[in-house]
Design a protein around this motif. Structure first.
Motif, mmCIF file in Angstrom:
data_model
loop_
_atom_site.group_PDB
_atom_site.id
_atom_site.type_symbol
_atom_site.label_atom_id
_atom_site.label_comp_id
_atom_site.label_asym_id
_atom_site.label_seq_id
_atom_site.Cartn_x
_atom_site.Cartn_y
_atom_site.Cartn_z
ATOM 1 N N VAL A 45 3.740 1.575 -8.280
ATOM 2 C CA VAL A 45 2.729 0.994 -7.392
ATOM 3 C C VAL A 45 3.456 0.630 -6.094
ATOM 4 O O VAL A 45 4.282 -0.282 -6.072
ATOM 5 C CB VAL A 45 2.061 -0.255 -8.007
ATOM 6 N N ARG A 47 4.253 -0.689 -2.276
ATOM 7 C CA ARG A 47 4.001 -1.943 -1.563
ATOM 8 C C ARG A 47 4.229 -1.715 -0.080
ATOM 9 O O ARG A 47 5.084 -0.918 0.302
ATOM 10 C CB ARG A 47 4.956 -3.042 -2.039
ATOM 11 N N ALA A 66 -2.390 -9.771 -5.102
ATOM 12 C CA ALA A 66 -1.672 -8.581 -4.633
ATOM 13 C C ALA A 66 -0.830 -8.845 -3.389
ATOM 14 O O ALA A 66 -0.102 -7.969 -2.938
ATOM 15 C CB ALA A 66 -2.659 -7.447 -4.346
ATOM 16 N N SER A 82 0.794 -5.324 -2.507
ATOM 17 C CA SER A 82 0.820 -4.283 -3.530
ATOM 18 C C SER A 82 -0.372 -3.362 -3.293
ATOM 19 O O SER A 82 -1.501 -3.821 -3.111
ATOM 20 C CB SER A 82 0.721 -4.929 -4.913
ATOM 21 N N SER A 84 -2.283 -1.786 -5.107
ATOM 22 C CA SER A 84 -2.888 -1.654 -6.436
ATOM 23 C C SER A 84 -4.393 -1.478 -6.384
ATOM 24 O O SER A 84 -5.023 -1.251 -7.411
ATOM 25 C CB SER A 84 -2.556 -2.903 -7.257
#
Length: 119
Positions: A45, A47, A66, A82, A84
């Motif tokens: 994932v 960043r 996040a 993040s 995500s």
């Protein structure tokens, strides 16, 4: 936005350049030689680390799981997000633009003038 979309949006900012000055793990984005974003590479994932005002960074870190204080950066002025899917595309784009403009505002006047002339 996925990692590739974020990188393309970062590069779409006026005079933005990217490189790997810290090695293959971090793609750094600069304007006029000043860093405004870092995107992690080779992670499950990805960043993105962006500059923010201290008030914005503190608020966003408190509000979103996040968003964390800047990874390997000044925790007061940088945040790591993040990718995500928790942060919607519009908000992420806005944070990227704000980071870019915070850095541009701190450039020397001559550099800001050169940037304006590139239109």
């Amino acid at each position: 936005m996925n990692q590739k979309d974020v990188e393309l949006f970062l590069l779409s900012q006026k005079a933005a350049e990217s490189g790997l000055p810290f090695g293959p793990q971090a793609l750094v984005f600069k304007v006029m030689g000043k860093m405004f974003a870092v995107v992690s590479q080779q992670e499950a994932v990805a960043r993105v680390t962006l500059k923010g005002t201290p008030a914005d960074v503190a608020f966003l870190v408190d509000e979103f799981a996040a968003i964390k204080p800047g990874y390997y950066m000044d925790k007061k002025h940088w945040m790591t997000i993040s990718l995500s899917g928790e942060i919607d595309d519009g908000m992420l784009q806005d944070l990227i633009i704000r980071s870019y403009h915070l850095v541009v505002a701190k450039l020397k006047k001559s550099e800001r003038d050169r940037l304006t002339q590139q239109e």
